[in-house]
Scaffold this active site. Structure first.
Site, short mmCIF file in Angstrom:
data_model
loop_
_atom_site.label_atom_id
_atom_site.label_comp_id
_atom_site.label_asym_id
_atom_site.label_seq_id
_atom_site.Cartn_x
_atom_site.Cartn_y
_atom_site.Cartn_z
N LYS A 185 89.52 2.31 10.55
CA LYS A 185 88.28 3.05 10.79
C LYS A 185 87.31 2.85 9.63
CE LYS A 185 89.78 6.74 13.90
NZ LYS A 185 89.83 8.21 14.10
N HIS A 288 94.66 7.45 6.80
CA HIS A 288 93.91 8.70 6.84
C HIS A 288 93.06 8.83 5.58
CE1 HIS A 288 97.00 10.77 9.71
NE2 HIS A 288 96.16 10.00 10.35
#
Length: 318
Positions: A185, A288
């Site tokens: 991401k 994350h």
């Protein structure tokens, strides 16, 4: 008095900002677009738009979502989209206030991720390997079985997001490579280690694709993707892999509804923590940005600590 920009134009500007400044991917942008389109349609029905809506109107929208039967997680996601939008409008001086700043979201229970046991994952891996070694399978069927087995081994070994997994380049499977570079991401790269089983599965699958070169109709070996789509350009889709995985689950004696690529990602993280891995290490492996995202797995750590005290404390009951 100048005309205020339309909701469609403001949505476009906002999405351009997310893509350019935060590296948001197509799936993230599509999700924001859907959420903001629904919000804009509601505002239009009550005579407002992004530029003039007040806090009470935003509250009315959240109440409307609840009345329509939206789950608390979906309402919370819509609220997050609104907060991001109005922060952007404030920063761009399109608005002088932020009507979403004081809104509170729905109360959400602590949702624990669905997790397969180690035994369940072992059953799926064994079944996938059996299918890949079936002697009576046609070449094309065997290649598909090898692809599925490779996908499963790599997913459980790395905990990649399904979008990261299916988009791995062919170069990720370099001979003797013990690490792969993953683009996640926000277009951020991270190094993820491979275990022996996943590397062997990659080698076997690549050998099969090389053998497919003899068939001029088969373009698999010529693709730049590690997991190309059969019969079409591009890589395997997330949806196709999810369907194959559910079929494998049933063939392994598991319920299809309990198995998905994301559930296997959860299994990767939970099994690591259960066996003593540090939460920060798991955060890095999962990609994350915020440790709070990884903390959904703390129930695994808590259970492990309880069992250690129960089994090892000198005053524990015997």
């Amino acid at each position: 008095m100048p005309t205020k920009p339309s909701d469609t134009k403001l949505t476009g500007l906002f999405l351009d900002m997310l893509a350019a400044e935060q590296g948001a991917g197509p799936n993230t942008l599509d999700a924001y677009r859907r959420d903001l389109t629904d919000f804009s349609e509601f505002l239009g029905q009550v005579g407002h738009n992004f530029a003039d809506a007040e806090t009470q109107t935003l509250r009315d929208y959240l109440a409307d979502l609840d009345a329509r039967g939206f789950k608390s997680t979906s309402v919370a996601r819509r609220l997050s989209a609104m907060r991001h939008l109005y922060r952007f409008l404030l920063n761009e001086r399109i608005r002088t206030d932020d009507p979403a700043a004081i809104l509170s979201g729905p109360k959400r229970g602590r949702g624990l991720p669905k997790v397969l046991s180690i035994a369940d994952v072992d059953r799926m891996l064994r079944r996938a390997k059996e299918l890949s070694e079936a002697e009576d399978a046609s070449p094309s069927k065997r290649l598909r079985a090898l692809r599925l087995y490779c996908l499963l081994e790599v997913l459980y070994a790395t905990g990649l997001r399904v979008s990261e997994l299916v988009a791995l380049p062919r170069s990720a499977a370099k001979r003797d490579a013990r690490m792969i570079v993953v683009r996640g991401k926000g277009n951020k790269e991270r190094l993820v280690p491979l275990n022996d089983a996943s590397r062997q599965a990659m080698a076997d699958y690549l050998a099969a694709t090389e053998a497919a070169k003899a068939d001029k109709k088969n373009s698999v070996a010529a693709s730049k993707w590690l997991f190309p789509s059969f019969g079409e350009s591009g890589h395997l889709t997330r949806q196709h892999f999810a369907r194959d995985l559910k079929e494998l689950a049933v063939a392994s004696g598991l319920q299809a509804r309990l198995v998905s690529p994301h559930v296997l990602r959860h299994a990767f993280a939970s099994h690591l923590l259960h066996n003593g891995a540090d939460l920060r290490i798991v955060q890095t492996l999962l990609g994350h940005t915020d440790i709070s995202t990884t903390q959904i797995y703390t129930h695994v750590v808590e259970e492990r600590l309880k069992s250690l005290v129960r089994d090892l404390h000198p005053l524990a009951e015997t």
